[in-house]
Design a protein around this motif. Structure first.
Motif, short mmCIF file in Angstrom:
data_model
loop_
_atom_site.label_atom_id
_atom_site.label_comp_id
_atom_site.label_asym_id
_atom_site.label_seq_id
_atom_site.Cartn_x
_atom_site.Cartn_y
_atom_site.Cartn_z
N SER A 9 28.10 -27.70 20.43
CA SER A 9 29.44 -28.24 20.67
C SER A 9 30.47 -27.16 20.34
N PRO A 10 31.65 -27.26 20.91
CA PRO A 10 32.70 -26.30 20.55
C PRO A 10 33.03 -26.34 19.05
N PHE A 11 32.92 -27.51 18.43
CA PHE A 11 33.17 -27.59 16.99
C PHE A 11 32.19 -26.71 16.22
N MET A 12 30.90 -26.78 16.54
CA MET A 12 29.91 -25.97 15.84
C MET A 12 30.11 -24.49 16.12
N PHE A 13 30.57 -24.17 17.34
CA PHE A 13 30.86 -22.78 17.67
C PHE A 13 31.93 -22.24 16.72
N TRP A 14 33.06 -22.94 16.61
CA TRP A 14 34.15 -22.46 15.77
C TRP A 14 33.83 -22.59 14.28
N TYR A 15 33.09 -23.61 13.90
CA TYR A 15 32.69 -23.77 12.51
C TYR A 15 31.78 -22.62 12.07
N SER A 16 30.85 -22.22 12.94
CA SER A 16 29.96 -21.12 12.59
C SER A 16 30.73 -19.82 12.45
N TRP A 17 31.75 -19.61 13.29
CA TRP A 17 32.57 -18.40 13.15
C TRP A 17 33.36 -18.43 11.86
N CYS A 18 33.89 -19.57 11.52
CA CYS A 18 34.65 -19.70 10.27
C CYS A 18 33.75 -19.43 9.07
N LEU A 19 32.59 -20.03 9.09
CA LEU A 19 31.65 -19.88 7.98
C LEU A 19 31.15 -18.46 7.84
N SER A 20 30.72 -17.87 8.96
CA SER A 20 30.13 -16.53 8.88
C SER A 20 31.18 -15.44 8.78
N GLY A 21 32.28 -15.59 9.47
CA GLY A 21 33.26 -14.52 9.51
C GLY A 21 34.27 -14.55 8.40
N VAL A 22 34.44 -15.70 7.77
CA VAL A 22 35.43 -15.78 6.70
C VAL A 22 34.75 -16.04 5.35
N VAL A 23 34.02 -17.12 5.25
CA VAL A 23 33.45 -17.52 3.96
C VAL A 23 32.46 -16.49 3.44
N CYS A 24 31.54 -16.05 4.27
CA CYS A 24 30.52 -15.10 3.81
C CYS A 24 31.13 -13.73 3.47
N VAL A 25 32.10 -13.29 4.26
CA VAL A 25 32.74 -12.01 4.00
C VAL A 25 33.57 -12.08 2.72
N VAL A 26 34.27 -13.18 2.51
CA VAL A 26 35.04 -13.37 1.28
C VAL A 26 34.11 -13.48 0.08
N LEU A 27 32.97 -14.11 0.26
CA LEU A 27 31.98 -14.17 -0.82
C LEU A 27 31.54 -12.77 -1.23
N ASN A 28 31.31 -11.90 -0.26
CA ASN A 28 30.94 -10.53 -0.57
C ASN A 28 32.06 -9.83 -1.35
N ALA A 29 33.30 -10.03 -0.93
CA ALA A 29 34.43 -9.42 -1.63
C ALA A 29 34.61 -9.99 -3.03
N THR A 30 34.17 -11.22 -3.24
CA THR A 30 34.28 -11.85 -4.55
C THR A 30 33.17 -11.38 -5.49
N VAL A 31 31.99 -11.16 -4.95
CA VAL A 31 30.85 -10.77 -5.77
C VAL A 31 30.94 -9.30 -6.19
N ASN A 32 31.53 -8.45 -5.35
CA ASN A 32 31.58 -7.02 -5.65
C ASN A 32 32.23 -6.69 -6.99
N PRO A 33 33.40 -7.22 -7.34
CA PRO A 33 33.95 -6.90 -8.66
C PRO A 33 33.07 -7.37 -9.82
N CYS A 34 32.39 -8.48 -9.64
CA CYS A 34 31.46 -8.95 -10.68
C CYS A 34 30.32 -7.96 -10.86
N LEU A 35 29.83 -7.41 -9.74
CA LEU A 35 28.79 -6.40 -9.83
C LEU A 35 29.31 -5.12 -10.47
N TYR A 36 30.51 -4.72 -10.11
CA TYR A 36 31.11 -3.54 -10.75
C TYR A 36 31.15 -3.73 -12.26
N TYR A 37 31.63 -4.88 -12.67
CA TYR A 37 31.77 -5.15 -14.10
C TYR A 37 30.41 -5.15 -14.81
#
Length: 124
Positions: free
Chosen positions: A81-109
């Motif tokens: 469905s178009p909803f799943m198309f846009w939801y998957s982009w939101c999840l993979s392109g925003v949430v996962c990338v932001v998660l990586n940016a959030t975890v990096n400082p914790c790893l640095y520390y």
């Protein structure tokens, strides 16, 4: 992404082989092994966090090549469905990338003593 995965696997195997007997290693070798482990951890986190995005891009290319817009199967079997198309982009392109940016400082520390020491004294 595939080249990063291949280099990560090769470096992890070499790191595992070289860290066999730590009692016979010089302090420079131990420090080098710690730095290599840190790089391997950062690479693994990058791969885990960004693989959904890379897969979504791959699915988009397959969708556009084999199921063009306006066809009966659009948005293809991958996104029912178009909803799943846009939801998957939101999840993979925003949430996962932001998660990586959030975890990096914790790893640095946790992995870099100088970084943690600088934060402890209030100077960044």
């Amino acid at each position: 992404s595939l080249s990063i995965l291949i280099s990560f696997v090769i470096s992890a195997v070499e790191l595992y082989r070289s860290s066999g007997d730590q009692a016979r290693q010089s302090p420079q070798q131990l420090q080098s092994n710690r730095a290599s482990k840190t790089i391997a951890i950062f690479t693994a986190v990058f791969l885990v966090c960004n693989t959904p995005y890379f897969l979504n891009i791959s699915l988009m290319v397959v969708t556009q090549v084999f199921y063009p817009p306006g066809s009966v199967f659009y948005p293809a079997p991958f996104h029912r469905s178009p909803f799943m198309f846009w939801y998957s982009w939101c999840l993979s392109g925003v949430v996962c990338v932001v998660l990586n940016a959030t975890v990096n400082p914790c790893l640095y520390y946790s992995r870099m003593v100088g970084f943690a020491h600088g934060l402890g004294h209030g100077s960044v």
